[in-house]
Design a protein around this motif. Structure first.
Motif, PDB file in Angstrom:
ATOM      1  N   TYR A   1      34.543  45.678  30.757  1.00 50.04           N
ATOM      2  CA  TYR A   1      33.275  46.240  31.614  1.00 50.04           C
ATOM      3  C   TYR A   1      33.851  47.441  32.525  1.00 50.04           C
ATOM      4  O   TYR A   1      34.866  48.040  32.364  1.00 50.04           O
ATOM      5  N   GLU A   2      32.633  48.352  32.947  1.00 52.06           N
ATOM      6  CA  GLU A   2      33.011  49.968  32.910  1.00 52.06           C
ATOM      7  C   GLU A   2      32.985  49.819  34.505  1.00 52.06           C
ATOM      8  O   GLU A   2      33.261  50.879  34.640  1.00 52.06           O
ATOM      9  N   LYS A   3      33.034  48.317  34.743  1.00 50.55           N
ATOM     10  CA  LYS A   3      33.658  48.341  36.565  1.00 50.55           C
ATOM     11  C   LYS A   3      34.297  47.889  37.085  1.00 50.55           C
ATOM     12  O   LYS A   3      34.834  46.769  36.998  1.00 50.55           O
ATOM     13  N   PRO A   4      35.773  47.961  36.484  1.00 51.03           N
ATOM     14  CA  PRO A   4      37.177  46.842  36.668  1.00 51.03           C
ATOM     15  C   PRO A   4      37.344  46.534  37.571  1.00 51.03           C
ATOM     16  O   PRO A   4      38.532  45.623  37.107  1.00 51.03           O
ATOM     17  N   ASP A   5      37.302  47.317  38.592  1.00 52.79           N
ATOM     18  CA  ASP A   5      37.415  47.178  39.963  1.00 52.79           C
ATOM     19  C   ASP A   5      36.534  45.903  40.754  1.00 52.79           C
ATOM     20  O   ASP A   5      36.978  45.586  41.723  1.00 52.79           O
ATOM     21  N   SER A   6      35.145  45.653  39.737  1.00 52.83           N
ATOM     22  CA  SER A   6      34.244  45.032  40.873  1.00 52.83           C
ATOM     23  C   SER A   6      35.273  43.235  40.775  1.00 52.83           C
ATOM     24  O   SER A   6      35.762  43.013  40.189  1.00 52.83           O
ATOM     25  N   PRO A   7      34.583  42.833  41.836  1.00 52.24           N
ATOM     26  CA  PRO A   7      34.750  41.573  42.017  1.00 52.24           C
ATOM     27  C   PRO A   7      34.123  40.665  41.079  1.00 52.24           C
ATOM     28  O   PRO A   7      35.121  39.562  40.565  1.00 52.24           O
ATOM     29  N   MET A   8      33.210  40.801  40.583  1.00 53.05           N
ATOM     30  CA  MET A   8      33.354  39.670  39.167  1.00 53.05           C
ATOM     31  C   MET A   8      33.883  39.847  37.885  1.00 53.05           C
ATOM     32  O   MET A   8      35.211  38.800  37.717  1.00 53.05           O
ATOM     33  N   ALA A   9      34.545  41.239  37.907  1.00 48.94           N
ATOM     34  CA  ALA A   9      35.971  41.594  36.873  1.00 48.94           C
ATOM     35  C   ALA A   9      37.068  41.504  36.985  1.00 48.94           C
ATOM     36  O   ALA A   9      37.824  40.299  36.129  1.00 48.94           O
ATOM     37  N   THR A  10      37.459  41.230  38.597  1.00 50.28           N
ATOM     38  CA  THR A  10      38.718  40.844  38.604  1.00 50.28           C
ATOM     39  C   THR A  10      39.042  39.230  38.783  1.00 50.28           C
ATOM     40  O   THR A  10      39.839  38.810  38.455  1.00 50.28           O
ATOM     41  N   VAL A  11      38.303  38.656  38.762  1.00 50.57           N
ATOM     42  CA  VAL A  11      38.024  36.779  38.904  1.00 50.57           C
ATOM     43  C   VAL A  11      38.164  37.129  37.263  1.00 50.57           C
ATOM     44  O   VAL A  11      38.812  36.248  37.268  1.00 50.57           O
ATOM     45  N   ALA A  12      37.200  37.152  36.506  1.00 44.08           N
ATOM     46  CA  ALA A  12      37.309  36.987  35.130  1.00 44.08           C
ATOM     47  C   ALA A  12      39.098  37.661  34.137  1.00 44.08           C
ATOM     48  O   ALA A  12      39.101  36.537  33.620  1.00 44.08           O
ATOM     49  N   ARG A  13      39.288  38.097  34.800  1.00 45.78           N
ATOM     50  CA  ARG A  13      40.568  38.978  34.559  1.00 45.78           C
ATOM     51  C   ARG A  13      41.899  38.133  35.131  1.00 45.78           C
ATOM     52  O   ARG A  13      42.735  37.692  34.015  1.00 45.78           O
ATOM     53  N   LYS A  14      41.437  37.864  36.260  1.00 45.32           N
ATOM     54  CA  LYS A  14      42.569  36.741  37.345  1.00 45.32           C
ATOM     55  C   LYS A  14      42.298  35.266  36.036  1.00 45.32           C
ATOM     56  O   LYS A  14      43.504  35.232  36.135  1.00 45.32           O
ATOM     57  N   ILE A  15      41.608  34.758  36.136  1.00 40.46           N
ATOM     58  CA  ILE A  15      41.279  33.307  35.039  1.00 40.46           C
ATOM     59  C   ILE A  15      41.432  33.113  34.404  1.00 40.46           C
ATOM     60  O   ILE A  15      42.414  32.740  33.360  1.00 40.46           O
ATOM     61  N   HIS A  16      41.510  34.686  33.450  1.00 44.61           N
ATOM     62  CA  HIS A  16      42.327  34.222  31.781  1.00 44.61           C
ATOM     63  C   HIS A  16      43.412  34.684  31.875  1.00 44.61           C
ATOM     64  O   HIS A  16      44.439  33.782  30.787  1.00 44.61           O
ATOM     65  N   ASP A  17      43.675  36.127  33.072  1.00 41.85           N
ATOM     66  CA  ASP A  17      45.301  35.892  32.964  1.00 41.85           C
ATOM     67  C   ASP A  17      46.114  35.135  33.298  1.00 41.85           C
ATOM     68  O   ASP A  17      47.168  34.137  32.842  1.00 41.85           O
ATOM     69  N   HIS A  18      46.042  33.742  33.837  1.00 42.68           N
ATOM     70  CA  HIS A  18      46.034  32.670  34.463  1.00 42.68           C
ATOM     71  C   HIS A  18      46.204  31.297  33.521  1.00 42.68           C
ATOM     72  O   HIS A  18      47.218  30.633  33.510  1.00 42.68           O
TER      73      HIS A  18
END
Length: 89
Positions: free
Chosen positions: A44-61
């Motif tokens: 995603y071109e906006k890695p700090d967006s709220p949507m990408a942040t939540v997806a990233r945290k879900i993935h990492d956890h």
């Protein structure tokens, strides 16, 4: 395909159609009510967006087996772009 175990259930990771990496969830971009793009938090071109942040945290956890440490209340505040305040225990 890789699988992860969450709450005793095995889930298959999905392949991102853009970067071809395996992730727990994909993001979708809509235009006029139709999906125009499917991608993941990694490309995603906006890695700090709220949507990408939540997806990233879900993935990492999920990969770490610690999804219960990222509660729904925290996900919702992350989506709003606000800091999460843990309730008193």
């Amino acid at each position: 395909m890789t699988t992860v175990k969450i709450s005793g259930r095995e889930l298959m990771l999905k392949e991102c159609p853009e970067c071809h990496r395996e992730v727990i969830s994909l993001l979708r971009e809509f235009h006029n009510g139709k999906v125009v793009r499917t991608f993941c938090h990694l490309c995603y071109e906006k890695p700090d967006s709220p949507m990408a942040t939540v997806a990233r945290k879900i993935h990492d956890h999920a990969i770490a087996g610690t999804l219960e440490q990222y509660p729904i209340a925290e996900r919702l505040t992350d989506l709003e772009g606000k800091p999460y305040i843990k309730p008193n225990s």
